[in-house]
Motif scaffolding. Structure first.
Motif: not given
Ligand SMILES: NC(=O)c1ccc[n+]([C@@H]2O[C@H](COP(=O)([O-])OP(=O)(O)OC[C@H]3O[C@@H](n4cnc5c(N)ncnc54)[C@H](O)[C@@H]3O)[C@@H](O)[C@H]2O)c1
Length: 349
Positions: A37-48, A293-298
């Motif tokens: 949830a943290g990784a995809f909330s941070k990612n500007p190209q995804t929305e949970v 940064s493993f979650f951000e990179n994944m």
């Protein structure tokens, strides 16, 4: 999904426990994502868009923390949110049933937590589903494959500057399936070969679950020269402390991974200046970003897959399936009171 690099991709999370969402909900350190949830909330190209959990309360708590999407325990409601990316973060015993339900969505990026499944029979069923669902792309989240430090180590190892693997000692605890699978994966990634046999010695039945004891193991790999590479996995009871560490020996050096994987030290063989004609080790790298940064990179890799990019996934389904061969053979050795079991990757797949 398409080839639009500006698109926002919709993410559903199945299982909102520690790795799904909870660790970020309770963490005071927000610099690095600790959950899907943290990784995809941070990612500007995804929305949970969906938090699903068998516990309606857990799903609601996650949804109200992240303030996005719906909270549900219903697969029908999840399917109606039309996700592009689905994270499977339940215990491994539940993955197959959710994958079957997800077949209704022909194009997905599936991010499965590790290990792939609860046993080898289910892993084979998952592989069959993967063959049938031609529009699915897969990541199995062996985290170290995505961290900054291990990516730098892999880059350094590209042309085998340390020569061939010769042997290793390793420590783990908290379950062979749960945590031992991380060590199998790490050894395979760094040695670039899979073990050929496994033998289960003693074990610690820890308090995580009585179905996943930590077994002391002897693995054998074979290097390119054909020499046996013995690896001893010792067990540390995680009720004393968490320990995940290995020292890998190569013909021209050593890699030491400690502090759960945060610290990566690399030594290379040099002529000893104090004792002429001796070859000794000299430190050439020390990375402290082995879990950075493993979650951000994944998450970034998942977005690239959702965009339709063709790429070699860093932590692939086939690698995860290899781990299942090792686990299966280790379990067979346990049943046979420590008999050495040859791992036959062809016969089992
Ligand atoms: N990659 C990693 O480093 C890493 C780290 C921790 C956990 N994991 C893996 O992630 C998985 C989950 O571990 P965790 O520590 O988050 O466990 P957890 O118990 O904290 O969370 C599991 C969640 O799944 C929910 N759940 C259980 N059965 C369900 C079902 N049938 N349908 C929907 N939801 C269900 C539970 O209510 C819970 O909220 C395990 O396979 C574990 O090995 C991986």
């Amino acid at each position: 999904m398409g080839n639009n690099s500006k698109a926002t991709f919709r993410v559903a999370i199945i299982g909102c426990g520690k790795i799904g969402s909870y660790w970020d909900e309770v963490s005071s350190d927000r610099a690095q994502a600790k959950t899907h949830a943290g990784a995809f909330s941070k990612n500007p190209q995804t929305e949970v868009v969906c938090f699903l959990d068998i516990s309606a309360d857990r799903a609601r708590q996650a949804q109200s923390f992240w303030k996005t999407g719906i909270a549900t325990s219903s697969m029908e409601e999840l399917l109606a949110t039309k996700p592009d990316i689905v994270c499977l973060c339940t215990p491994e015993s539940e993955r197959l049933v959710y994958l079957k339900a997800l077949r209704a969505l022909p194009n997905l990026v599936i991010i499965s937590e590790k290990p792939l499944s609860v046993n080898f029979a289910e892993a084979k069923e998952i592989l069959q589903i993967a063959k049938e669902q031609k529009g699915w792309k897969w990541i199995v989240n062996f985290i170290r494959r995505y961290s900054d430090g291990f990516q730098e180590l892999n880059e350094f190892l590209r042309n085998d500057p340390l020569g061939e693997p010769v042997g290793a000692n390793a420590w783990y605890g908290k379950g062979m399936r749960n945590s031992g699978s991380h060590m199998f994966d790490l050894l395979s990634m760094i040695f670039k070969i899979e073990p050929v046999s496994v033998q289960a010695l003693s074990h610690v039945t820890d308090d995580l679950t009585d179905r996943d004891p930590s077994h002391e193991l002897r693995l054998e790999y074979k290097n390119k020269t054909g020499n046996v590479v013995p690896v001893h996995l010792s067990v540390c009871d995680h009720r004393n402390f968490m320990f995940f560490e290995t020292t890998m020996i190569f013909s021209k050096g050593r890699i030491r991974i400690s502090d759960l994987g945060h610290s990566i030290e690399v030594d290379q063989v040099v002529e000893d200046t104090r004792y002429p004609q001796y070859q000794t080790l000299n430190r050439i790298h020390h990375w402290n970003n082995g879990l950075k940064s493993f979650f951000e990179n994944m998450g970034n890799e998942a977005v690239r897959l959702a965009q339709g990019e063709k790429l070699d996934v860093k932590s692939s389904l086939s690698q995860a399936f290899s781990q299942m061969h090792i686990l299966e053979a280790a379990n067979e050795s346990v049943k046979l009171h420590g008999q050495k079991i040859t791992i036959n990757y062809n016969d089992r797949s």
